[in-house]
Write an enzyme that holds these catalytic residues in place. Structure first.
Site, PDB file in Angstrom:
ATOM      1  N   GLU A 108      -3.941 -14.776  33.736  1.00  0.00           N
ATOM      2  CA  GLU A 108      -4.976 -15.436  32.949  1.00  0.00           C
ATOM      3  C   GLU A 108      -4.692 -15.267  31.463  1.00  0.00           C
ATOM      4  O   GLU A 108      -4.558 -14.137  30.978  1.00  0.00           O
ATOM      5  CB  GLU A 108      -6.356 -14.844  33.264  1.00  0.00           C
ATOM      6  CG  GLU A 108      -6.887 -15.224  34.626  1.00  0.00           C
ATOM      7  CD  GLU A 108      -8.331 -14.771  34.832  1.00  0.00           C
ATOM      8  OE1 GLU A 108      -8.946 -15.244  35.797  1.00  0.00           O
ATOM      9  OE2 GLU A 108      -8.828 -13.952  34.041  1.00  0.00           O
ATOM     10  N   CYS A 109      -4.579 -16.376  30.755  1.00  0.00           N
ATOM     11  CA  CYS A 109      -4.462 -16.405  29.300  1.00  0.00           C
ATOM     12  C   CYS A 109      -3.282 -15.542  28.817  1.00  0.00           C
ATOM     13  O   CYS A 109      -2.145 -15.992  28.858  1.00  0.00           O
ATOM     14  CB  CYS A 109      -5.768 -15.979  28.652  1.00  0.00           C
ATOM     15  SG  CYS A 109      -5.936 -16.547  26.946  1.00  0.00           S
ATOM     16  N   ALA A 110      -3.516 -14.329  28.388  1.00  0.00           N
ATOM     17  CA  ALA A 110      -2.424 -13.472  27.934  1.00  0.00           C
ATOM     18  C   ALA A 110      -1.370 -13.309  29.017  1.00  0.00           C
ATOM     19  O   ALA A 110      -0.165 -13.289  28.734  1.00  0.00           O
ATOM     20  CB  ALA A 110      -2.966 -12.104  27.521  1.00  0.00           C
TER      21      ALA A 110
END
Length: 813
Positions: free
Chosen positions: A336-338
């Site tokens: 997720e994201c990072a």
């Protein structure tokens, strides 16, 4: 810890009329203060935010929890509150934004007021009264009356000023005042491009939270707060239980979960669901761990700020290679994201794992969405058409779409992320407590996966007992590599730039007097006056520091810099200090073909802090003052490190006497006067800038011997001797440069007490074999292992170096 009926929970919500009122400070301080009283405190946050719960966890000693109807559904809010607060004496719920601000277009859905109404929790309003008096009463009355389902029961007045104003505010209110908290800027939590700096990235987080607790305890009536919490009615709900949400899988598969400073965003319930599903959750740190945990059968890469730590992540090449191979081979992976950024080819042009064939870079646009996302197809986590409530919060953007993958989600008619039977990666954050089937599918995939093979063992080289043994290289922290790491017993020191001649007798006397006077606390006032006189400035334009290193730390923590630029290659300590303070650093390289000279046009226009050395370490290049002044812009600070300007004859191009706005000049007395163990330097700049730095300086950081040294080294006798030393250094440097040139060695034109020379790969090690230590240069951004920095020494010492070069046959014949 207490035992009580399931629905009985003393609790309160800490809310505010708007963002910026100080509710995080008050809520976190309240948690710490109540815990210091011996109570078991549970901390909660309305909405999707990960950062505030990190500070709550520090304050309470328990996981911080989120209460977000958008992500988990209204029906789970009270159960999750009771679950998170199991065994607690009191729960403190920090609100989000203004009390009634929720998801746009939904009439306050998922707002603080919504959660307070769902959980029937009394609300305490935090109001910043720094710029208000009687209007506070009208504001609070309106907030309290706006929604009958929300019970506002008290007020904490924040950033209070004069007693007269506080009394005026009190008379305007119709609700009890539970506390009056005065202004205290030193307790502010630092922010970066996406909000607060996570507690997991702040070494001082525990100390800060302790101080917050003490501050709140002094100014808030804790007994009254507890009375409010105990007035909350029992909840008609059963505590959430992850064991009721999932079915255990066989085999206890190991799920590796990224943690550490780069991956601080996580919901506690995610790991609880995985554990309930029979998984063994093992944390690892992608910054430091060389391999995934033994037996890894699935990988969870959550959110955080990888862009801040991208250099360290990239240097852990062993782990990146293992992750790339394992994910490509089918290791079940959620990112997720990072986590998704970690799997890209590159982030801000720095190589990452290379799993997903695209890159990302920082952008001007902040993406902040609170959407309902629809699964595009069947994948590791989802089935086509399934919907989840999630959130996006990032300032990076993909440089192009990833080709060859099925998108993970459709969000606002945009296809985002990538998905496959074994990988699910996107910018979207999802709270799995609201969608436990995601945890179930991930656990089932982990149970069916083959464990990641352990990396092959590498036999360490046999130790060699010799004066040429190198100390361990700081593999993950090259910015912190300094010349003193190169030296050792029996080695000729050409690595450290400390002046080789004995200290003058007058300086020795000053140091001895400083030691005798050290029975009293140090007072830098006389040194400030002497330095000011030297540079024709006022004393309030000077700050004495514990070496240049303290000055760099103070600048790094002075402001919440938006865009920091460091001109490289140069001394790495300013860069390291900025990273330690949580700032993302943009590197502007000086080009070899330009002789490593500054190009002001290469610095981005939006930079608000620009750092460069003059003369620059390790190149020795002296930049014209006029070129440096071209960097000045409104609302920009230009920090010039003049640590070696005293080795330049006449201190040409110094800006220490230039009083134009936006300039800060750092000077050091360490190297020229052989004082590395004393640590003394100073900063000169505008009165306002110096006051801002001084406010962040630790009391008595500059010792009494250092104060005496500063006085001695800035007087007329010292100025004359410094000039003579600079002339000798210039003569010595000419001998060194000529000797290298005779041997065909490329040397950068230097005006300092060192030169940068290209001796070729392996030269440093070969010279150590001859008993000569020089400074490696590949830890300076922009240079490689073919370069070394050589300290200028008297001709007889230089002759030993040249003889060692000849013996090594390192130079062209």
């Amino acid at each position: 810890m207490v035992t009580r009926p399931a629905g009985h929970l003393p609790r309160l919500v800490v809310a505010a009329p708007s963002t910026g009122q100080g509710k995080t400070t008050i809520a976190t301080g309240l948690m710490a203060a109540l815990r210091a009283r011996g109570l078991e405190v549970s901390g909660h946050k309305v909405g999707p935010d990960y950062i505030d719960p990190g500070y709550h966890a520090v304050a309470t000693g328990r996981p911080g929890r989120n209460l977000d109807p958008h992500q988990v559904g209204v029906e789970r809010i009270a159960p999750l509150l009771l679950h998170g607060a199991r065994g607690a004496d009191v729960a403190v719920v920090e609100g989000v934004m203004g009390l009634h601000d929720g998801r746009l277009g939904t009439d306050g859905f998922a707002s603080t007021a919504h959660v307070a109404a769902i959980t029937r929790t009394p609300v305490v309003l935090v109001v910043d009264i720094a710029r208000m008096s009687r209007s506070t009463g009208a504001l609070v009355a309106g907030m309290a009356a706006y929604d009958p389902a929300v019970e506002v029961v008290g007020v904490v007045l924040n950033r209070a000023g004069s007693a007269r104003n506080v009394e005026e505010v009190r008379r305007s209110l119709r609700l009890p005042v539970l506390g009056v908290v005065p202004r205290e800027e030193s307790l502010a939590t630092p922010s970066r491009h996406l909000g607060l700096v996570p507690a997991g990235e702040r070494d001082e987080a525990a100390a800060l939270v302790t101080r917050l607790g003490e501050h709140v305890a002094r100014h808030v009536d804790l007994d009254a707060v507890l009375d409010v919490a105990r007035s909350a009615p029992d909840l008609d709900a059963t505590p959430w239980d992850p064991a009721r949400e999932v079915t255990p899988v066989p085999g206890g598969p190991v799920v590796a979960v990224a943690g550490g400073r780069a991956f601080t965003f996580a919901y506690a319930e995610t790991e609880e669901l995985l554990a309930a599903a029979g998984c063994r959750v093992v944390r690892f740190d992608p910054l430091t761990d060389p391999a995934l945990p033994d037996g890894t059968q699935a990988l969870l890469l959550g959110g955080g700020f990888p862009e801040v730590h991208v250099g360290e992540l990239a240097r852990n090449t062993a782990l990146l290679a293992q992750v790339r191979e394992a994910v490509a081979a089918g290791l079940p992976t959620v990112a997720e994201c990072a986590g998704m950024l970690y799997l890209l080819d590159s982030l801000d042009d720095v190589p990452m794992a290379g799993v997903i064939g695209t890159s990302a870079a920082m952008s001007e646009r902040l993406v902040l969405r609170y959407p309902v996302a629809r699964a595009v197809g069947d994948s590791l986590l989802t089935r086509a058409g399934e919907e989840v409530g999630g959130h996006e919060f990032h300032r990076t953007a993909l440089t192009r779409a990833a080709r060859g993958w099925t998108p993970a989600w459709e969000v606002d008619r945009e296809l985002i992320g990538v998905a496959s039977p074994t990988l699910h990666a996107s910018y979207l954050h999802v709270h799995w407590a609201g969608h436990p089937h995601l945890a179930q599918r991930f656990a089932e995939a982990a149970a069916a996966a083959v464990p990641v093979p352990a990396p092959p063992a590498v036999e360490p080289p046999a130790p060699v007992a010799s004066v040429v043994d190198l100390p361990p290289d700081p593999l993950l922290e090259p910015l912190l590599h300094h010349g003193d790491r190169e030296v050792g017993p029996g080695l000729l020191d050409l690595a450290v730039n400390v002046h080789p001649e004995p200290r003058p007798a007058w300086l020795e006397r000053a140091l001895a007097e400083g030691v005798r006077a050290s029975t009293n606390y140090p007072d830098p006032t006389p040194a400030r006056a002497a330095i000011a006189e030297l540079h024709r400035r006022r004393p309030d334009e000077v700050l004495v520091t514990a070496g240049a290193a303290e000055a760099f730390e103070l600048v790094a923590r002075w402001k919440q810099w938006r865009h920091v630029v460091v001109v490289h290659p140069q001394f790495t300590e300013p860069h390291a200090a900025l990273e330690r303070a949580g700032h993302r650093v943009t590197v502007v390289p000086c080009r070899a073909e330009d002789g490593y000279r500054l190009d002001p046009a290469a610095v981005p226009e939006d930079a608000d802090l620009v750092v460069l050395g003059n003369p620059t370490n390790p190149t020795g290049v002296l930049h014209p003052a006029a070129e440096i002044l071209r960097l000045r812009r409104p609302k920009r600070v230009v920090l010039v490190d003049e640590a070696f300007i005293d080795t330049v004859e006449g201190e040409r191009e110094s800006l220490a006497r230039d009083r134009r706005r936006g300039l800060l000049v750092v000077r050091s007395l360490t190297k020229h006067w052989s004082l590395p163990g004393i640590r003394v330097g100073y900063v000169v700049g505008s009165e306002r800038s110096i006051a801002g730095l001084a406010a962040r300086q630790v009391p008595w950081s500059v010792s009494t011997p250092a104060v005496h040294a500063a006085l001695a080294c800035t007087g007329p006798v010292a100025v004359a001797e410094a000039g003579r030393r600079a002339a000798r250094i210039a003569a010595w440097r000419s001998v060194l440069v000529a000797g290298l040139a005779e041997r065909g060695v490329e040397v950068v034109e230097s005006q300092a007490s060192f030169v940068l020379a290209r001796l070729g790969a392996g030269a440093r090690e070969a010279l150590r074999g001859q008993g000569v230590a020089v400074r490696r240069a590949d830890t300076f951004p922009g240079l490689d292992g073919s370069w070394v920095r050589i300290a200028v020494r008297p001709p007889e010492t230089t002759a030993l170096l040249l003889g060692a070069l000849d013996a090594c046959a390192l130079v062209p014949s």
